[in-house]
Write a protein that holds these residues in place. Structure first.
Motif, PDB file in Angstrom:
ATOM      1  N   ILE A  99       8.316  -7.784   5.501  1.00  0.00           N
ATOM      2  CA  ILE A  99       8.542  -8.589   6.760  1.00  0.00           C
ATOM      3  C   ILE A  99       9.606  -9.730   6.595  1.00  0.00           C
ATOM      4  N   PHE A 100       9.860 -10.275   5.563  1.00  0.00           N
ATOM      5  CA  PHE A 100      10.393 -11.376   5.173  1.00  0.00           C
ATOM      6  C   PHE A 100      12.289 -11.213   5.056  1.00  0.00           C
ATOM      7  N   THR A 101      12.237  -9.803   4.897  1.00  0.00           N
ATOM      8  CA  THR A 101      13.659  -9.668   4.874  1.00  0.00           C
ATOM      9  C   THR A 101      14.187  -9.351   6.461  1.00  0.00           C
ATOM     10  N   VAL A 102      13.201  -9.307   7.470  1.00  0.00           N
ATOM     11  CA  VAL A 102      13.656  -9.114   8.653  1.00  0.00           C
ATOM     12  C   VAL A 102      13.472 -10.488   9.724  1.00  0.00           C
ATOM     13  N   ALA A 103      12.623 -11.394   9.272  1.00  0.00           N
ATOM     14  CA  ALA A 103      12.105 -12.309   9.826  1.00  0.00           C
ATOM     15  C   ALA A 103      13.390 -13.724   9.594  1.00  0.00           C
ATOM     16  N   LYS A 104      13.530 -14.363  10.774  1.00  0.00           N
ATOM     17  CA  LYS A 104      14.236 -15.602  10.642  1.00  0.00           C
ATOM     18  C   LYS A 104      13.738 -16.655   9.976  1.00  0.00           C
ATOM     19  N   TYR A 105      12.476 -16.844  10.198  1.00  0.00           N
ATOM     20  CA  TYR A 105      11.761 -17.954   9.633  1.00  0.00           C
ATOM     21  C   TYR A 105      10.391 -17.174   8.946  1.00  0.00           C
ATOM     22  N   GLY A 106       9.867 -17.760   7.802  1.00  0.00           N
ATOM     23  CA  GLY A 106       9.215 -17.180   7.073  1.00  0.00           C
ATOM     24  C   GLY A 106       7.982 -18.150   6.713  1.00  0.00           C
ATOM     25  N   VAL A 107       6.560 -17.837   6.521  1.00  0.00           N
ATOM     26  CA  VAL A 107       5.722 -18.727   6.072  1.00  0.00           C
ATOM     27  C   VAL A 107       4.798 -18.084   5.162  1.00  0.00           C
ATOM     28  N   VAL A 108       4.871 -18.572   3.832  1.00  0.00           N
ATOM     29  CA  VAL A 108       4.037 -17.723   2.972  1.00  0.00           C
ATOM     30  C   VAL A 108       2.555 -18.568   2.872  1.00  0.00           C
ATOM     31  N   GLY A 109       1.692 -17.837   3.483  1.00  0.00           N
ATOM     32  CA  GLY A 109       0.583 -18.718   3.540  1.00  0.00           C
ATOM     33  C   GLY A 109      -0.692 -17.869   4.215  1.00  0.00           C
ATOM     34  N   ASP A 110      -1.662 -18.621   4.401  1.00  0.00           N
ATOM     35  CA  ASP A 110      -2.956 -18.026   5.020  1.00  0.00           C
ATOM     36  C   ASP A 110      -2.902 -17.894   6.434  1.00  0.00           C
ATOM     37  N   MET A 111      -2.756 -16.825   7.131  1.00  0.00           N
ATOM     38  CA  MET A 111      -2.739 -16.797   8.423  1.00  0.00           C
ATOM     39  C   MET A 111      -3.681 -17.071   9.227  1.00  0.00           C
ATOM     40  N   PHE A 112      -5.035 -17.492   8.686  1.00  0.00           N
ATOM     41  CA  PHE A 112      -6.078 -18.088   9.501  1.00  0.00           C
ATOM     42  C   PHE A 112      -6.006 -19.596   9.415  1.00  0.00           C
ATOM     43  N   GLU A 113      -5.567 -20.178   8.305  1.00  0.00           N
ATOM     44  CA  GLU A 113      -5.350 -21.440   8.305  1.00  0.00           C
ATOM     45  C   GLU A 113      -4.345 -21.959   9.347  1.00  0.00           C
ATOM     46  N   ILE A 114      -3.022 -21.213   9.250  1.00  0.00           N
ATOM     47  CA  ILE A 114      -1.857 -21.293  10.150  1.00  0.00           C
ATOM     48  C   ILE A 114      -2.259 -21.221  11.633  1.00  0.00           C
ATOM     49  N   ALA A 115      -3.030 -20.378  11.885  1.00  0.00           N
ATOM     50  CA  ALA A 115      -3.548 -20.049  13.222  1.00  0.00           C
ATOM     51  C   ALA A 115      -4.484 -21.217  13.757  1.00  0.00           C
ATOM     52  N   GLU A 116      -5.382 -21.861  12.830  1.00  0.00           N
ATOM     53  CA  GLU A 116      -6.184 -22.847  13.474  1.00  0.00           C
ATOM     54  C   GLU A 116      -5.163 -24.128  13.667  1.00  0.00           C
ATOM     55  N   GLU A 117      -4.478 -24.186  12.680  1.00  0.00           N
ATOM     56  CA  GLU A 117      -3.470 -25.414  12.743  1.00  0.00           C
ATOM     57  C   GLU A 117      -2.646 -25.528  14.348  1.00  0.00           C
ATOM     58  N   LEU A 118      -2.039 -23.918  14.359  1.00  0.00           N
ATOM     59  CA  LEU A 118      -1.266 -23.956  15.608  1.00  0.00           C
ATOM     60  C   LEU A 118      -2.147 -24.140  16.854  1.00  0.00           C
ATOM     61  N   LYS A 119      -3.326 -23.884  16.709  1.00  0.00           N
ATOM     62  CA  LYS A 119      -4.263 -23.875  18.227  1.00  0.00           C
ATOM     63  C   LYS A 119      -4.677 -25.501  18.398  1.00  0.00           C
ATOM     64  N   ALA A 120      -4.863 -26.028  17.221  1.00  0.00           N
ATOM     65  CA  ALA A 120      -5.249 -27.686  17.298  1.00  0.00           C
ATOM     66  C   ALA A 120      -4.249 -28.234  17.780  1.00  0.00           C
ATOM     67  N   GLN A 121      -3.120 -28.073  17.251  1.00  0.00           N
ATOM     68  CA  GLN A 121      -1.641 -28.864  17.505  1.00  0.00           C
ATOM     69  C   GLN A 121      -1.259 -28.346  19.185  1.00  0.00           C
ATOM     70  N   ALA A 122      -1.154 -27.006  19.262  1.00  0.00           N
ATOM     71  CA  ALA A 122      -0.867 -26.662  20.517  1.00  0.00           C
ATOM     72  C   ALA A 122      -1.679 -27.238  21.630  1.00  0.00           C
ATOM     73  N   GLY A 123      -3.086 -27.467  21.524  1.00  0.00           N
ATOM     74  CA  GLY A 123      -3.888 -28.042  22.423  1.00  0.00           C
ATOM     75  C   GLY A 123      -3.807 -29.640  22.554  1.00  0.00           C
ATOM     76  N   ARG A 124      -2.941 -29.950  21.654  1.00  0.00           N
ATOM     77  CA  ARG A 124      -2.855 -31.731  21.641  1.00  0.00           C
ATOM     78  C   ARG A 124      -1.714 -32.025  22.768  1.00  0.00           C
ATOM     79  N   ASN A 125      -0.699 -31.027  22.568  1.00  0.00           N
ATOM     80  CA  ASN A 125       0.677 -31.264  23.371  1.00  0.00           C
ATOM     81  C   ASN A 125       0.320 -31.043  24.811  1.00  0.00           C
TER      82      ASN A 125
END
Lengths: 322, 264
Positions: A296-322
């Protein structure tokens, strides 16, 4: 042995443009093949498809009258076999489609043709035809050649070549085939289940989940995240196969094409070629995956190597603050 | 009646891997092996047909072409409910492509004379999608590819099935037996082997055969019996994503920034 023979595809009375991708592939090796490009149309009224394949790169269209409109691997196999024996092409090209899967290997095995499938690049190296394909989940490429084979059959990966265009005026000739006793009988079409208002093809922003989600119970938090972000929730094949999300959310070759998508977030999707077919054209792709080598990283413009659950939690928390 | 299911031991690559010295494949030391994912579904479909029939009415035979290491794949299928296994191998088979493998399987099928052969639609390592339909071509049997549903009553002379086409459209058809069908992912939910099944599997027979036992000549297997030849395998130079580094909080913040930039 000279020239290239292409087998045209149609379904439910509609010409399949992947045929023109095979024509484009043929153009790249036409000089090396030592002959012209001929397209065979196998259908009850093959003449109806002649205008569709009359593009600049095609020298000849061969019409073969088939008993039924629906694909029958036996009819295609008999027709292509007779054409190969009569025309002795050096290369035969088909799209790497579900219908080709049902006929190309039987044909190659029966006639002992040089053979490779899912090819996305081809060239002549000296007099030798070389076909390139991928292996091990797209992590490596493989070059194949076909020593001593007078005719080579290749199936061409979709989206690898830009469809051939430009108007041509090929010669049209008819080619008769003997009748066959049918062994497979078409009984009908089953359309995919109704989408229930889910619109992957129309969505501009899609967030898809893949195998990395791990368990059905984890789907809900990503559905919530998609809502918070304003994205349409999509998925890869294993998620739909498991019944965790409806088939209408599946992005990929046997699912939907993200036709109008501008931003695509792939969570825990390794990037199988079938999935890429549905999304790799999207301009802005963000991939989150724990495997740094995931294709997937050969077709994606941006990549995050990491835990999708951690990233999802952060996204939700930060998006909720805005 | 008998259902024969060819299965393959497939490789997946470790995070870090190296090529073999001849540059034609990945060094096996950097691979992990398991049964081909597609074959899990063909095996399950065969066992389901067996379970729906009267006790003893259907025999499920699993076959693989591969060295001793492939036994674990056969045992896994036997543990799930297949009745017996056949493993075909000798050194002359090294380097066989899918068509050479299909030729070997065709000989096994001529010996076993099953009414139905179910294969995976493709393999999860190379994804050629060749073996099943090539096998049908060599046998001269009717065949259907990428099957997403099948309805078969043991004893009948035909069965009905659906093929999954592009875009999720399906074609419904009937086919005369004996036939070869290649099975698509998602046709069923493959079971896990039970502890009892695993115990029973070790007592089930696995026959070992060579190409000579099957009446095949040296020129019909291995590279000599293949329709393609691997020149080289390599890791391509490809574009790679711009990687977003940092803590998960920083990474999420950057993702949200990109979303805002694109969405306006």
């Amino acid at each position: 042995m000279a020239g290239i023979l292409i087998i045209a595809e149609h379904r439910q009375g509609v010409f399949r443009p992947i045929t023109l991708e095979a024509v484009a592939a043929a153009e790249t090796i036409k000089a090396g093949s030592g002959g012209g490009v001929a397209v065979a149309v196998i259908a009850p009224q093959p003449g109806a498809y002649v205008p569709w394949v009359s593009v600049a790169a095609v020298d000849e269209v061969i019409t073969v009258t088939a008993p039924n409109d629906e694909f029958d691997p036996d009819v295609t196999q008999a027709a292509v076999k007779a054409l190969i024996e009569a025309r002795k092409p050096s290369v035969v090209l088909m799209a790497h489609s579900v219908d080709s899967w049902a006929v190309a290997p039987a044909l190659a095995a029966e006639l002992g043709l040089g053979f490779a499938t899912d090819v996305f690049d081809l060239c002549y190296d000296g007099g030798e035809l070389v076909a390139t394909r991928a292996a091990y989940k797209e992590k490596v490429f493989v070059e194949l050649d076909f020593p001593g084979k007078e005719t080579v059959l290749l199936t061409i990966r979709s989206n690898a070549f830009k469809p051939a265009a430009g108007t041509g005026s090929p010669a049209v000739s008819d080619f008769p085939i003997p009748g066959l006793a049918p062994r497979t009988r078409h009984q009908g079409w089953q359309e995919p289940p109704p989408s229930g208002g889910i619109d992957i093809p129309g969505a501009e922003f899609i967030m898809s989940v893949g195998r990395g989600v791990g368990d059905e119970a984890n789907i809900e938090q990503f559905a919530e995240l998609a809502e918070v972000l304003g994205a349409t929730l999509g998925c890869s094949r294993p998620i739909a196969d498991n019944g965790w999300l409806p088939k209408a959310r599946q992005v990929g070759q046997s699912g939907k094409l993200a036709a109008n998508c501008k931003l695509y977030i792939a969570m825990g999707i390794s990037g199988a070629v079938q999935h890429q077919w549905g999304m790799k054209h999207v301009e802005n792709i963000i991939a989150v995956n724990k495997d740094a080598d995931a294709s997937i990283f050969t077709v994606a413009k941006y990549g995050v190597v990491g835990d999708m659950f951690e990233i999802a939690e952060e996204l939700k928390a930060q998006a909720g603050r805005n | 009646m008998k259902i024969l299911v060819p299965v393959k031991r497939t490789a997946s690559l470790d995070d870090e891997f190296e090529m073999r010295d001849d540059g034609r494949d990945v060094d096996a030391d950097f691979c992990e092996y398991d049964i081909n994912e597609f074959d899990e579904f063909s095996v399950e479909e065969a066992i389901k047909i067996k379970e729906a029939a009267a006790e003893g009415a259907v025999e499920v035979v699993v076959v693989t072409v591969g060295s001793e290491d492939a036994d674990e794949v056969l045992r896994k299928c036997l543990a799930k409910g297949a009745d017996r296994g056949i493993r075909v191998w000798d050194d002359a088979m090294e380097g066989s492509d899918q068509i050479a493998i299909a030729r070997i399987l065709a000989k096994v099928i001529e010996r076993e004379q099953p009414e139905l052969v179910l294969t995976g639609a493709q393999s999860s390592d190379h994804g050629f999608a060749q073996t099943g339909i090539a096998l049908a071509g060599l046998l001269g049997w009717p065949h259907g590819a990428v099957v997403s549903f099948l309805d078969y009553t043991p004893g009948s002379a035909s069965l009905s099935f659906r093929r999954e086409l592009e875009g999720g459209l399906e074609q419904q058809a009937s086919i005369a037996l004996p036939a070869v069908l290649t099975i698509q992912l998602g046709i069923n939910r493959p079971r896990y082997a039970s502890l009892r099944g695993i115990r029973q599997a070790s007592a089930k027979p696995v026959e070992e055969l060579t190409h000579g036992d099957l009446g095949l000549g040296d020129d019909q297997v291995g590279e000599a019996g293949s329709l393609s030849h691997v020149r080289r395998m390599y890791v391509p130079e490809r574009g790679r994503s711009e990687m977003i580094e940092g803590t998960p909080a920083q990474q999420a913040s950057r993702i949200l920034q990109i979303i805002r930039e694109v969405r306006g």
